[in-house]
Design a protein around this motif. Sequence first.
Motif, mmCIF file in Angstrom:
data_model
loop_
_atom_site.group_PDB
_atom_site.id
_atom_site.type_symbol
_atom_site.label_atom_id
_atom_site.label_comp_id
_atom_site.label_asym_id
_atom_site.label_seq_id
_atom_site.Cartn_x
_atom_site.Cartn_y
_atom_site.Cartn_z
ATOM 1 N N ASP A 1 -56.741 -73.871 -4.437
ATOM 2 C CA ASP A 1 -57.545 -72.658 -4.641
ATOM 3 C C ASP A 1 -58.953 -72.773 -4.069
ATOM 4 O OD1 ASP A 1 -55.417 -71.443 -5.996
ATOM 5 O OD2 ASP A 1 -56.057 -72.294 -7.912
ATOM 6 N N GLY A 2 -59.057 -73.212 -2.833
ATOM 7 C CA GLY A 2 -60.353 -73.275 -2.171
ATOM 8 C C GLY A 2 -61.242 -74.419 -2.596
ATOM 9 N N ALA A 3 -60.667 -75.417 -3.265
ATOM 10 C CA ALA A 3 -61.451 -76.577 -3.697
ATOM 11 C C ALA A 3 -60.699 -77.856 -3.361
ATOM 12 C CB ALA A 3 -61.736 -76.514 -5.191
ATOM 13 N N VAL B 1 -64.573 -80.358 -5.396
ATOM 14 C CA VAL B 1 -65.598 -79.827 -4.509
ATOM 15 C C VAL B 1 -65.149 -78.446 -4.045
ATOM 16 C CG1 VAL B 1 -66.847 -80.155 -2.351
ATOM 17 C CG2 VAL B 1 -66.195 -82.150 -3.717
ATOM 18 N N ARG B 2 -65.884 -77.421 -4.475
ATOM 19 C CA ARG B 2 -65.592 -76.049 -4.049
ATOM 20 C C ARG B 2 -66.060 -75.873 -2.616
ATOM 21 N NH1 ARG B 2 -62.326 -72.432 -5.293
ATOM 22 N NH2 ARG B 2 -62.545 -72.989 -7.460
ATOM 23 N N LEU B 3 -65.171 -75.351 -1.751
ATOM 24 C CA LEU B 3 -65.512 -75.131 -0.355
ATOM 25 C C LEU B 3 -65.962 -73.687 -0.172
ATOM 26 C CD1 LEU B 3 -62.453 -77.023 1.118
ATOM 27 C CD2 LEU B 3 -64.805 -77.859 0.936
ATOM 28 N N PRO B 4 -67.042 -73.443 0.570
ATOM 29 C CA PRO B 4 -67.575 -72.093 0.704
ATOM 30 C C PRO B 4 -66.676 -71.144 1.499
ATOM 31 C CG PRO B 4 -69.116 -73.718 1.612
ATOM 32 C CD PRO B 4 -67.901 -74.442 1.182
ATOM 33 N N GLU C 1 -55.202 -75.541 6.281
ATOM 34 C CA GLU C 1 -54.516 -76.590 5.515
ATOM 35 C C GLU C 1 -53.759 -77.561 6.402
ATOM 36 O OE1 GLU C 1 -52.047 -74.713 2.626
ATOM 37 O OE2 GLU C 1 -53.759 -73.939 1.495
ATOM 38 N N GLU C 2 -53.147 -77.070 7.453
ATOM 39 C CA GLU C 2 -52.358 -77.940 8.332
ATOM 40 C C GLU C 2 -53.247 -78.843 9.186
ATOM 41 O OE1 GLU C 2 -49.104 -78.189 7.921
ATOM 42 O OE2 GLU C 2 -49.347 -76.647 6.382
ATOM 43 N N GLY C 3 -54.510 -78.487 9.364
ATOM 44 C CA GLY C 3 -55.414 -79.278 10.195
ATOM 45 C C GLY C 3 -56.241 -80.286 9.422
ATOM 46 N N ILE C 4 -56.047 -80.364 8.104
ATOM 47 C CA ILE C 4 -56.837 -81.281 7.284
ATOM 48 C C ILE C 4 -56.451 -82.722 7.589
ATOM 49 C CG2 ILE C 4 -57.333 -82.047 4.930
ATOM 50 C CD1 ILE C 4 -56.794 -79.175 4.019
ATOM 51 N N GLY D 1 -59.296 -66.376 6.346
ATOM 52 C CA GLY D 1 -58.133 -65.977 5.546
ATOM 53 C C GLY D 1 -57.829 -66.998 4.475
ATOM 54 N N GLU D 2 -57.370 -66.537 3.315
ATOM 55 C CA GLU D 2 -57.052 -67.401 2.178
ATOM 56 C C GLU D 2 -55.674 -68.038 2.334
ATOM 57 O OE1 GLU D 2 -58.827 -68.228 -0.614
ATOM 58 O OE2 GLU D 2 -60.548 -67.203 0.239
ATOM 59 N N THR D 3 -55.516 -69.242 1.766
ATOM 60 C CA THR D 3 -54.223 -69.933 1.751
ATOM 61 C C THR D 3 -54.020 -70.556 0.393
ATOM 62 O OG1 THR D 3 -55.264 -71.933 2.614
ATOM 63 C CG2 THR D 3 -54.300 -70.432 4.229
ATOM 64 N N GLY D 4 -52.814 -71.106 0.125
ATOM 65 C CA GLY D 4 -52.493 -71.723 -1.173
ATOM 66 C C GLY D 4 -52.828 -73.195 -1.217
#
Length: 140
Positions: free
Chosen positions: A67-69, A101-104, A109-112, A130-133
Amino acid sequence: MRRNPFEDLEDLFDRLSTQFEEGMARDSGLTIPGQAGVDVADTGEEYVVTADLPGYETDDIDLRLIDGALKLEASRDAAETHEEGDYIRRERTQHTVSRRVRLPDPVDEEGIGASYNNGVLTVTLPKLTGETGGHQIDIS
């Protein structure tokens, strides 16, 4: 036996001191016990999160994007630190640290990518629109 009124006052000062130190750590970026200290850099194209985790193995670290963290948890069992013989002093025990750590901005996700070298964990999180899961992150 009569109670010492100064003991209550000392307890109060101890509690206030602890609350003050925790507040200072939160506001100044100092590490609170049980939390991993992290640096978060924005390079423009990606976020780079660096955490010092000395004494942990790669398998001891759980790293997830939820959820973005970025959620980081590292735990070491007491059995792993046990050595034969009688201890004269024992300060290295079971220890778990965690950090969220909340990301702004949303990330790809695939490039992490994540690496762990000499006790330092480095996670690169490319920015994305765009948001992802949630996503499990492998550490190399």
